[in-house]
Design a protein around this motif. Structure first.
Motif, short mmCIF file in Angstrom:
data_model
loop_
_atom_site.label_atom_id
_atom_site.label_comp_id
_atom_site.label_asym_id
_atom_site.label_seq_id
_atom_site.Cartn_x
_atom_site.Cartn_y
_atom_site.Cartn_z
N THR A 190 -3.89 -18.97 38.74
CA THR A 190 -3.94 -17.47 39.09
C THR A 190 -5.07 -16.69 38.50
OG1 THR A 190 -2.41 -16.84 37.19
CG2 THR A 190 -1.57 -17.79 39.27
N SER A 191 -5.96 -16.96 37.64
CA SER A 191 -7.03 -16.28 37.14
C SER A 191 -8.46 -16.56 37.70
CB SER A 191 -7.07 -16.34 35.45
OG SER A 191 -7.53 -17.83 35.28
N GLY A 192 -8.17 -17.53 38.78
CA GLY A 192 -9.46 -17.99 39.57
C GLY A 192 -10.20 -19.10 38.68
N LYS A 193 -9.79 -19.69 37.57
CA LYS A 193 -10.53 -20.45 36.91
C LYS A 193 -10.49 -21.81 37.36
CE LYS A 193 -10.47 -17.64 32.74
NZ LYS A 193 -10.10 -17.34 31.44
N ALA A 194 -9.27 -22.00 37.96
CA ALA A 194 -9.17 -23.48 38.64
C ALA A 194 -8.86 -23.69 40.05
CB ALA A 194 -7.78 -24.26 37.82
N ALA A 195 -9.25 -24.65 40.86
CA ALA A 195 -9.39 -24.51 42.34
C ALA A 195 -7.96 -24.81 42.95
CB ALA A 195 -10.60 -25.47 42.71
N VAL A 196 -7.09 -25.70 42.33
CA VAL A 196 -6.03 -26.27 42.71
C VAL A 196 -4.84 -26.25 41.84
CG1 VAL A 196 -5.11 -28.45 44.03
CG2 VAL A 196 -7.48 -27.99 44.32
N CYS A 210 -10.81 -34.41 37.14
CA CYS A 210 -9.98 -33.47 38.05
C CYS A 210 -9.23 -32.45 37.17
CB CYS A 210 -9.15 -34.42 38.54
SG CYS A 210 -9.99 -35.13 40.39
N PHE A 211 -8.84 -32.83 36.11
CA PHE A 211 -8.16 -31.91 35.26
C PHE A 211 -8.86 -31.21 34.28
CE2 PHE A 211 -5.22 -35.47 36.78
CZ PHE A 211 -4.70 -34.88 37.57
N GLN A 212 -8.23 -30.11 33.62
CA GLN A 212 -8.90 -29.34 32.73
C GLN A 212 -9.07 -30.20 31.12
OE1 GLN A 212 -5.88 -28.56 33.71
NE2 GLN A 212 -4.48 -28.21 31.87
N GLU A 213 -10.22 -29.67 30.72
CA GLU A 213 -10.22 -30.28 29.28
C GLU A 213 -9.10 -29.96 28.16
OE1 GLU A 213 -12.57 -28.86 30.66
OE2 GLU A 213 -14.30 -30.47 31.05
N GLY A 214 -8.47 -30.93 27.79
CA GLY A 214 -7.44 -30.77 26.97
C GLY A 214 -5.94 -30.57 27.69
N PHE A 215 -5.88 -31.13 28.94
CA PHE A 215 -4.66 -31.05 29.89
C PHE A 215 -3.80 -31.56 29.14
CE2 PHE A 215 -6.01 -35.25 30.98
CZ PHE A 215 -4.82 -36.10 31.06
#
Length: 427
Positions: free
Chosen positions: A260-266, A242-247
């Motif tokens: 805000t750059s459109g790379k993550a959905a939530v 669910c979370f980005q690599e290296g969160f």
């Protein structure tokens, strides 16, 4: 320097004696704060203090600001131990603050607001956030926030998924987004409290706000159904990617930029970010795709859909030792004036008697979020970092990262946290 610590002391009067007799003698009073120096609360209160000083020559408000929360807590607790807190000071409704109140060191805010005729103007949820477990109130709220799950409609549609109806829908949503090469959820793991929010969600829906109250008092355990369900859910989020690599090393600004750059959905964050997420400050490439949903429910939930994380920020306590006619008179002036000044900045007031000024560059989400504040239930999913003792909280944050990364199992997490809880309660 806290020059107001000893001046004009009321001698430790009864915390319910909110209207002391005597002359109003202007002097400098101090407020120990944990807020951004250029933020809306400080800006509004400085303006109000200047207005009060115009009518009361010799008065000034000394704002002693330490925005870094860990450093602030250390300073606050050190001054409290030395009995040197100033007239006003910031605190959450923590076990430490409750001990100060029980010792008669903080004024009764329920009594103060009643005496000033302001009780009915405050939002119920704003006051409830500041209350101790026994329902007593010793802090004044200066903010009101709603925490949402902001999402990119286009990215969810591309993955063929809808807004999750329940918390149990999150793993499948994440897996579908991952399959499309989309980061499901942007998380500020570096600051740790955002991940701790997720730990609070399942127990709040399953057992209500009472669970964390019982947990910190030793009347519940992580092995209880609500704690186990939360551990299993957090583990499932990690397994679903669910979370980005290296969160765990991603900071606040970088996590927000992923969304805000459109790379993550939530992206799970509060209305304090309306200026970035609901105005033309948001990248035009994603602006029309952004929306939000509130905390999903679960089957058999004991809390309502309109009850979720609705914090009123760190509260302001009033030192009973230094409370006198001047402090009362200034608070009467400031608390009456504050809501309108603060709401004019575009922020949600902790009171419901003023209208928030919507910025000219706002998107349609801004007024919708503001209006949503009028439909909030009384129960609050309290942030656990304001509830648990520091040692337990620190260990919890560390173990949550390991749990989501898959380095430990839910059972190992529960065993470690229950041992930590027992150790710290015994200590």
């Amino acid at each position: 320097m806290l020059t107001g610590c000893s001046g004009g002391a009321a001698g430790g009067a009864d915390p319910t004696d909110v209207n002391p007799e005597g002359d109003i003698v202007p002097r400098e009073i101090s407020w120990l704060l944990s807020r951004p120096a250029d933020g809306g609360v400080i800006t509004a209160m400085q303006q109000i203090a200047d207005e009060y000083a115009d009518e009361h020559p010799g008065f000034s408000l000394n704002l002693v600001t330490t925005p870094d929360r860990p450093s602030y807590i250390q300073k606050y607790e050190t001054l409290a131990a030395a009995n040197k807190l100033p007239e006003l000071f910031d605190t959450d409704a923590t076990p430490f603050a409750q001990k100060l109140a029980q010792k008669g060191q903080m004024m009764d805010v329920d009594a103060l607001l009643d005496d000033l005729g302001l009780s009915d103007t405050y939002r119920e949820a704003a006051l409830n956030y500041q209350r101790f477990d026994d329902g007593s109130l010793y802090m004044v709220p200066f903010e009101f926030q709603l925490e949402f799950f902001w999402y990119n409609k286009d990215l969810l549609a591309d993955a063929g998924v809808e807004v999750p109806a329940t918390l149990d829908d999150f793993p499948a949503m994440c897996e579908a987004l991952r399959a499309k090469g989309i980061t499901p959820i942007a998380l500020d793991g570096q600051d740790q409290w955002p991940l701790e929010r997720y730990m609070a969600y399942y127990p709040f829906r399953m057992a209500g706000p009472e669970y964390v109250q019982q947990l910190k008092n030793g009347d519940a355990s992580f092995a209880d159904p609500a704690g186990k369900a939360a551990a299993d859910w957090l583990y499932s989020l990690g397994q679903a990617g669910c979370f980005q690599e290296g969160f765990s090393s991603t900071g606040y600004a970088d996590a927000q930029a992923l969304f805000t750059s459109g790379k993550a959905a939530v992206y799970n964050i509060g209305t304090w970010e309306l200026g970035h997420l609901a105005t033309d400050a948001l990248d035009p490439a994603v602006r029309d795709d952004v929306d939000y949903f509130t905390l999903p429910t679960i089957d058999g939930a004991v809390t309502n859909d309109n009850e979720y994380v609705t914090p009123s920020g760190i509260g302001m306590a009033v030192n009973a030792k230094t409370y006198d006619p001047l402090v009362r008179d200034f608070l009467a002036f400031a608390l009456e004036r504050y809501p309108a000044v603060y709401a004019a900045t575009g922020a949600l007031s902790p009171t419901s008697d003023v209208e928030t000024t919507i910025p000219d560059n706002a998107t349609e989400l801004y007024p919708r979020a503001v209006e949503q504040a009028n439909d909030v239930g009384p129960k609050i999913a309290m942030p656990w970092d304001t509830q648990l003792d520091p040692a337990t909280n620190t260990r919890l944050q560390q173990e949550l990262t390991l749990l989501v990364q898959g380095d430990i199992t839910p059972d190992e997490f529960i065993e470690t946290m229950d041992a930590t809880l027992t150790e710290n309660l015994d200590g």
